[in-house]
Design a protein around this motif. Structure first.
Motif, PDB file in Angstrom:
ATOM      1  N   ASN A 169       0.818  -1.212   0.000  1.00 55.75           N
ATOM      2  CA  ASN A 169       0.000   0.000   0.000  1.00 55.75           C
ATOM      3  C   ASN A 169       0.852   1.264   0.000  1.00 55.75           C
ATOM      4  OD1 ASN A 169      -2.387  -1.462   0.021  1.00 55.75           O
ATOM      5  ND2 ASN A 169      -2.559  -1.451   2.254  1.00 55.75           N
ATOM      6  N   LYS A 170       2.009   1.190   0.657  1.00 55.34           N
ATOM      7  CA  LYS A 170       2.928   2.335   0.680  1.00 55.34           C
ATOM      8  C   LYS A 170       3.776   2.406  -0.590  1.00 55.34           C
ATOM      9  CE  LYS A 170       3.367   2.466   5.733  1.00 55.34           C
ATOM     10  NZ  LYS A 170       4.287   2.318   6.902  1.00 55.34           N
ATOM     11  N   LYS A 171       3.604   1.424  -1.474  1.00 54.49           N
ATOM     12  CA  LYS A 171       4.346   1.334  -2.726  1.00 54.49           C
ATOM     13  C   LYS A 171       5.863   1.294  -2.496  1.00 54.49           C
ATOM     14  CE  LYS A 171       0.687   3.288  -5.550  1.00 54.49           C
ATOM     15  NZ  LYS A 171       0.296   4.210  -6.630  1.00 54.49           N
ATOM     16  N   LEU A 172       6.241   0.567  -1.456  1.00 57.37           N
ATOM     17  CA  LEU A 172       7.654   0.330  -1.188  1.00 57.37           C
ATOM     18  C   LEU A 172       8.107  -0.982  -1.820  1.00 57.37           C
ATOM     19  CD1 LEU A 172       7.973   1.507   2.502  1.00 57.37           C
ATOM     20  CD2 LEU A 172       8.454   2.762   0.401  1.00 57.37           C
ATOM     21  N   ILE A 173       7.161  -1.869  -2.059  1.00 55.49           N
ATOM     22  CA  ILE A 173       7.427  -3.064  -2.856  1.00 55.49           C
ATOM     23  C   ILE A 173       6.320  -3.170  -3.904  1.00 55.49           C
ATOM     24  CG2 ILE A 173       8.646  -4.294  -1.025  1.00 55.49           C
ATOM     25  CD1 ILE A 173       6.105  -5.946  -0.585  1.00 55.49           C
ATOM     26  N   TYR A 174       6.625  -3.849  -4.997  1.00 60.90           N
ATOM     27  CA  TYR A 174       5.680  -4.047  -6.085  1.00 60.90           C
ATOM     28  C   TYR A 174       5.593  -5.540  -6.380  1.00 60.90           C
ATOM     29  CZ  TYR A 174       5.988   0.980  -6.921  1.00 60.90           C
ATOM     30  OH  TYR A 174       5.930   2.336  -6.781  1.00 60.90           O
ATOM     31  N   TYR A 175       4.483  -5.930  -6.986  1.00 56.58           N
ATOM     32  CA  TYR A 175       4.366  -7.335  -7.352  1.00 56.58           C
ATOM     33  C   TYR A 175       3.871  -7.449  -8.786  1.00 56.58           C
ATOM     34  CZ  TYR A 175      -0.718  -7.042  -6.728  1.00 56.58           C
ATOM     35  OH  TYR A 175      -2.041  -6.707  -6.826  1.00 56.58           O
ATOM     36  N   GLY A 176       4.179  -8.545  -9.371  1.00 55.70           N
ATOM     37  CA  GLY A 176       3.750  -8.819 -10.736  1.00 55.70           C
ATOM     38  C   GLY A 176       3.942 -10.280 -11.040  1.00 55.70           C
ATOM     39  N   SER A 177       3.585 -10.683 -12.252  1.00 56.66           N
ATOM     40  CA  SER A 177       3.795 -12.063 -12.688  1.00 56.66           C
ATOM     41  C   SER A 177       5.117 -12.143 -13.432  1.00 56.66           C
ATOM     42  CB  SER A 177       2.655 -12.522 -13.598  1.00 56.66           C
ATOM     43  OG  SER A 177       1.448 -12.549 -12.889  1.00 56.66           O
ATOM     44  N   SER A 178       5.954 -13.072 -13.027  1.00 56.24           N
ATOM     45  CA  SER A 178       7.249 -13.234 -13.662  1.00 56.24           C
ATOM     46  C   SER A 178       7.100 -13.751 -15.080  1.00 56.24           C
ATOM     47  CB  SER A 178       8.110 -14.206 -12.848  1.00 56.24           C
ATOM     48  OG  SER A 178       9.227 -14.617 -13.582  1.00 56.24           O
ATOM     49  N   SER A 179       7.871 -13.188 -15.994  1.00 56.71           N
ATOM     50  CA  SER A 179       7.848 -13.666 -17.384  1.00 56.71           C
ATOM     51  C   SER A 179       8.855 -14.787 -17.611  1.00 56.71           C
ATOM     52  CB  SER A 179       8.169 -12.505 -18.325  1.00 56.71           C
ATOM     53  OG  SER A 179       9.466 -11.987 -18.063  1.00 56.71           O
ATOM     54  N   SER A 220      11.638  -4.594  -4.769  1.00 55.58           N
ATOM     55  CA  SER A 220      11.717  -3.346  -4.004  1.00 55.58           C
ATOM     56  C   SER A 220      11.547  -2.145  -4.922  1.00 55.58           C
ATOM     57  CB  SER A 220      13.070  -3.274  -3.299  1.00 55.58           C
ATOM     58  OG  SER A 220      13.343  -1.966  -2.865  1.00 55.58           O
ATOM     59  N   CYS A 221      10.964  -1.069  -4.388  1.00 61.14           N
ATOM     60  CA  CYS A 221      10.774   0.160  -5.170  1.00 61.14           C
ATOM     61  C   CYS A 221      12.105   0.722  -5.671  1.00 61.14           C
ATOM     62  CB  CYS A 221      10.052   1.213  -4.328  1.00 61.14           C
ATOM     63  SG  CYS A 221      10.924   1.708  -2.813  1.00 61.14           S
ATOM     64  N   LYS A 222      13.176   0.505  -4.920  1.00 63.16           N
ATOM     65  CA  LYS A 222      14.473   1.052  -5.301  1.00 63.16           C
ATOM     66  C   LYS A 222      15.063   0.371  -6.532  1.00 63.16           C
ATOM     67  CE  LYS A 222      15.562   4.269  -2.245  1.00 63.16           C
ATOM     68  NZ  LYS A 222      16.021   5.628  -2.584  1.00 63.16           N
ATOM     69  N   HIS A 223      14.573  -0.819  -6.837  1.00 59.98           N
ATOM     70  CA  HIS A 223      15.150  -1.599  -7.926  1.00 59.98           C
ATOM     71  C   HIS A 223      14.119  -1.925  -9.002  1.00 59.98           C
ATOM     72  CE1 HIS A 223      18.731  -2.198  -5.405  1.00 59.98           C
ATOM     73  NE2 HIS A 223      17.878  -2.347  -4.421  1.00 59.98           N
ATOM     74  N   LEU A 224      12.999  -1.234  -8.959  1.00 61.89           N
ATOM     75  CA  LEU A 224      11.925  -1.533  -9.888  1.00 61.89           C
ATOM     76  C   LEU A 224      12.318  -1.262 -11.334  1.00 61.89           C
ATOM     77  CD1 LEU A 224       8.956  -2.412 -10.233  1.00 61.89           C
ATOM     78  CD2 LEU A 224       8.329   0.007  -9.975  1.00 61.89           C
ATOM     79  N   ASP A 225      13.055  -0.179 -11.587  1.00 61.32           N
ATOM     80  CA  ASP A 225      13.408   0.193 -12.958  1.00 61.32           C
ATOM     81  C   ASP A 225      14.144  -0.927 -13.675  1.00 61.32           C
ATOM     82  OD1 ASP A 225      12.218   2.641 -12.731  1.00 61.32           O
ATOM     83  OD2 ASP A 225      14.059   3.712 -12.228  1.00 61.32           O
ATOM     84  N   TYR A 226      15.022  -1.623 -12.961  1.00 66.39           N
ATOM     85  CA  TYR A 226      15.777  -2.713 -13.583  1.00 66.39           C
ATOM     86  C   TYR A 226      14.837  -3.802 -14.077  1.00 66.39           C
ATOM     87  CZ  TYR A 226      18.365  -7.046 -14.024  1.00 66.39           C
ATOM     88  OH  TYR A 226      18.855  -8.231 -14.484  1.00 66.39           O
ATOM     89  N   PHE A 227      13.896  -4.211 -13.226  1.00 60.05           N
ATOM     90  CA  PHE A 227      13.011  -5.316 -13.588  1.00 60.05           C
ATOM     91  C   PHE A 227      12.060  -4.918 -14.714  1.00 60.05           C
ATOM     92  CE2 PHE A 227      14.474  -6.495  -9.373  1.00 60.05           C
ATOM     93  CZ  PHE A 227      14.728  -7.850  -9.540  1.00 60.05           C
ATOM     94  N   VAL A 228      11.622  -3.664 -14.719  1.00 62.14           N
ATOM     95  CA  VAL A 228      10.750  -3.201 -15.797  1.00 62.14           C
ATOM     96  C   VAL A 228      11.517  -3.133 -17.112  1.00 62.14           C
ATOM     97  CG1 VAL A 228       9.383  -1.271 -16.646  1.00 62.14           C
ATOM     98  CG2 VAL A 228       9.199  -1.961 -14.255  1.00 62.14           C
ATOM     99  N   SER A 229      12.749  -2.603 -17.058  1.00 65.00           N
ATOM    100  CA  SER A 229      13.554  -2.489 -18.280  1.00 65.00           C
ATOM    101  C   SER A 229      13.915  -3.849 -18.851  1.00 65.00           C
ATOM    102  CB  SER A 229      14.839  -1.687 -18.003  1.00 65.00           C
ATOM    103  OG  SER A 229      15.685  -2.387 -17.104  1.00 65.00           O
ATOM    104  N   GLU A 230      14.067  -4.835 -17.973  1.00 64.54           N
ATOM    105  CA  GLU A 230      14.379  -6.194 -18.414  1.00 64.54           C
ATOM    106  C   GLU A 230      13.120  -6.968 -18.828  1.00 64.54           C
ATOM    107  OE1 GLU A 230      17.490  -7.830 -18.661  1.00 64.54           O
ATOM    108  OE2 GLU A 230      18.154  -5.743 -18.530  1.00 64.54           O
ATOM    109  N   ARG A 231      11.978  -6.296 -18.725  1.00 64.00           N
ATOM    110  CA  ARG A 231      10.691  -6.932 -19.037  1.00 64.00           C
ATOM    111  C   ARG A 231      10.506  -8.212 -18.236  1.00 64.00           C
ATOM    112  NH1 ARG A 231       9.924  -5.964 -25.585  1.00 64.00           N
ATOM    113  NH2 ARG A 231      10.126  -3.701 -25.493  1.00 64.00           N
TER     114      ARG A 231
END
Length: 219
Positions: free
Chosen positions: A179-189, A199-210
């Motif tokens: 709820n605080k958006k400090l962690i995110y979740y999704g389905s792994s590809s 973690s929010c601090k490392h989200l960009d890496y996982f998004v960029s790597e799809r």
């Protein structure tokens, strides 16, 4: 404000004590000083604890009295300073402690990996107003993210064993971080579509790597 340092929580500490939350964090701080500082003891002011944990001096005193009464920590006076040291526990106590926590909370502590540890960094304290359980869980998930790994939802019991809490408290803590958006979740590809946390601090890496098939939240 925490300026330097970090807190390390090792599986051995979790397995050998009945501690959780702020008590676990304070003991881990004292243990690190006892094992690795030049003086082999904690001789800083109590503001070291209050800054790291965002709690009052009275709360620190209460936790330290608990640790001393349970013979986890020794306390001596050196003038106006208090000298604190972490104490080793007997094998018999460790076994009783292990069995008690397993029976009380249905935790499988044997799955904790001695090669893993939780690293609590200053930014986690300075940037976010987190409870002790939130701080530990956020640091645990961030450790995976920092290594470009997923924290899998299927390992919830593993994460809960680090916090040494019941299921209800664990999921309340997890929801709070989401709820605080400090962690995110999704389905792994890449991993059979399993739900994963980052973690929010490392989200960009996982998004960029799809690495996510779906991402419920956007930054």
């Amino acid at each position: 404000m925490v300026k330097t340092g970090y807190i390390k929580i090792y599986p051995k500490v979790v397995e050998e004590t009945n501690l959780s939350g702020n008590a676990l964090l304070i003991f881990s701080i004292i243990r690190e000083f006892t094992l690795h500082s030049n003086e082999k003891q904690f001789n800083n002011t109590y503001s070291y604890f209050t800054n790291w944990l965002n709690i009052t001096r009275q709360q620190v005193d209460k936790i330290l009295n608990q640790l001393i009464s349970e013979k986890l920590v020794s306390k001596q006076r050196n003038g106006v300073k208090s000298i604190l040291c972490a104490l080793a526990r007997s094998d018999a106590y460790i076994e009783r402690s292990f069995q008690y926590r397993h029976l009380a909370s249905n935790l499988d502590l044997e799955q904790l990996n001695e090669d893993k540890y939780i690293w609590v960094e200053p930014y986690m304290v300075n940037e976010f107003n987190l409870s002790s359980h939130e701080l530990i869980l956020f640091a645990l998930i961030s450790g995976y993210s920092r290594s470009n790994e997923y924290a899998f939802q299927s390992s919830d019991n593993y994460y809960r064993s680090w916090l040494t809490v019941h299921t209800k408290t664990y999921y309340k803590t997890l929801r709070s971080l989401l709820n605080k958006k400090l962690i995110y979740y999704g389905s792994s590809s890449k991993d059979d579509n399993r739900r994963v946390y980052v973690s929010c601090k490392h989200l960009d890496y996982f998004v960029s790597e799809r690495a996510f098939k779906e991402l419920p939240f956007s930054k």
